[in-house]
Design an enzyme around this catalytic site. Sequence first.
Site, short mmCIF file in Angstrom:
data_model
loop_
_atom_site.label_atom_id
_atom_site.label_comp_id
_atom_site.label_asym_id
_atom_site.label_seq_id
_atom_site.Cartn_x
_atom_site.Cartn_y
_atom_site.Cartn_z
N CYS A 25 2.35 -5.30 110.26
CA CYS A 25 1.10 -5.76 110.88
C CYS A 25 0.76 -4.94 112.12
O CYS A 25 -0.19 -5.25 112.83
CB CYS A 25 1.16 -7.25 111.20
SG CYS A 25 2.40 -7.66 112.42
N HIS A 39 -3.71 -3.56 123.93
CA HIS A 39 -4.46 -4.71 123.42
C HIS A 39 -5.95 -4.61 123.68
O HIS A 39 -6.75 -5.16 122.93
CB HIS A 39 -3.84 -6.01 123.93
CG HIS A 39 -2.55 -6.27 123.22
ND1 HIS A 39 -1.34 -5.87 123.72
CD2 HIS A 39 -2.31 -6.80 122.00
CE1 HIS A 39 -0.40 -6.16 122.85
NE2 HIS A 39 -0.95 -6.72 121.79
#
Length: 594
Positions: free
Chosen positions: A514, A201
């Site tokens: 995604c 992330h």
Amino acid sequence: MKKNKPSNSEEKIFKGIGVSPGIVIGKAATLERHRATFIPRKVAAEQVTSEVKRFEAAIVESKRQLEEVKQRILEKGLGQHAYILDVHLKLMEDRMLRDETIKMIKEQQVNTEWALKVTLDKLSDAFDAIEDEYLKERKEDIKHVVDRILRNLTGRELRQIEDLEGEVIVVAHDLSPADTIQLNLQRVIGFVTDVGGKTSHTAIVSRSLEIPAVVGLEDITAYVAGAEQIIIDGTEGFVVVDPTPETIKAYHLKQQHYRYLERELLKYAPLTAETQDGYYVTLQANIELIEEIPSVIQYGAAGVGLYRTEYLYLNRKTLPNEEEHFQVYKQLVQQLAPYPVTIRTLDLGGDKFASHLELAEEMNPAMGLRAIRFCLKEQGIFKTQLKGILRASTYGKVKILLPMISGVEELRQVKVILEDTKGDLKAKGVPFDPEIPLGVMIEIPSAAVTADILACEADFFSIGTNDLIQYSLAIDRVNEHVSYLYEPLHPANLRNIKGVVDIAHKEGIEVGICGEMAADPLYTLIFLGLGLDELSMHPLAIPRVKKVLRRSTRTEGVRLLKEVLQFATAKETELFIHKEMCERFPEDFIQCME
Ligand code: PEP
Ligand code: MG
């Protein structure tokens, strides 16, 4: 992975994983992000006094540092931020913190670090028992204070992100997603880290913020002391420390070339994502921050396919309330109308964490109490978010996406909570879209395997390849030591995606990807062949994928896919697809022919 190649001067070249494109040249600033470790150690009776003295000296030094920071803040005219330092200074004098620690050093004859850690744990428990929200928050302050004392005890460097100034390139062992956001506020121009992978992330945030970054360098922190000149090539994953004048010149030229290519690609942004035989693929944006809305528009996205809402929870001390959720979503939806916005509910855990929500430390966080599991447990937090989303749904087209669904049972539980939430709003006369679509992320192998069951009860699917690859290949997505095994073209992954797409279409629901795979133009023709309805990616990647689509036909995609599915290994598939794409788009895939 690392290539340390001393050349004619002291120049050193490293190869890591380029996670956020672009070239930057600047001065290195090292950042200590290791947490001091606490190991209990017995001290001899005659050493107890010096151990206590060490503790007291660390407090004195910590207070001196805090006073210095406070002074700097006041000099900059930022007096409103000085109060927190006063709180920390007061806590340095806290009787319990001081006396309890000294008592333990003396009575149990243990090292200061350990005694301090035990005192901190006791204080934390005491704060947990307090009802008052304000006082509860002071627990975080105590932790910061203890952290500072510990760092002074262990003699570790104390540079904080807030201390960084000017256009520097940060060199750190690791950075959390929250750190990365803060780097942006400090106008840091790039960063490199020892650890991390393409889909961590931290990498995702760096792309959102358009900060060039290279991760997974293993031990770059051992080679950089700080203040050296450094070049980052986030596109190719190279880092040059102490570059020669010739290298700097070469990278300046490369920088100009990239900018030229980017400008050229931007011409595709306003065009439709349609193949030459009239097949449309909806290209949407993945965003983490509301500040990215202009990029979504600039790069030609047809809405947002994934809004990662966990960033609303980071870098703050309280949870966002319903109104805050609503205001952010409303802004997003209004500014992107008439395009749809897919809001994913809270996906904390794994390598994302909140500063306020205390997630228990887990042996295996990627498989722990995260995402939808956390929301189903903490239903109050979940409902607050759902209310915000529902209220925003009257301002445009909104879809709800659920992360980490492992089976239909969880989807059913969410539906009950969602209906309940709708009931609450209805009772208050608050408007919302009663038909708001509810989709699930297919990112756990069990969801992929039971996609036929899920498809009967979900409104749409969004395949999260970042996690789907991680879980199906058992490869930690943030571990640089196994990043070579993180293979998007692994037959297992391609079969998973194919199976999910075919089932979705059989059941008449739309399906997109995604995960980061969607952004790589190398795979675009494969996805075209598979028949994906949507591809959602970081905005910057949209023009390039659009270019590939506009210059191809669906028939070509189907033909290519047929060949791709016959390969036994990711390597074979990659060689094949590289060759194909280089031939079709020599100007875009030139690197692979080198
Ligand atoms: C994914 O797992 O592919 C995904 C899009 O979700 P995240 O990267 O936020 O885990
Ligand atoms: Mg995921």
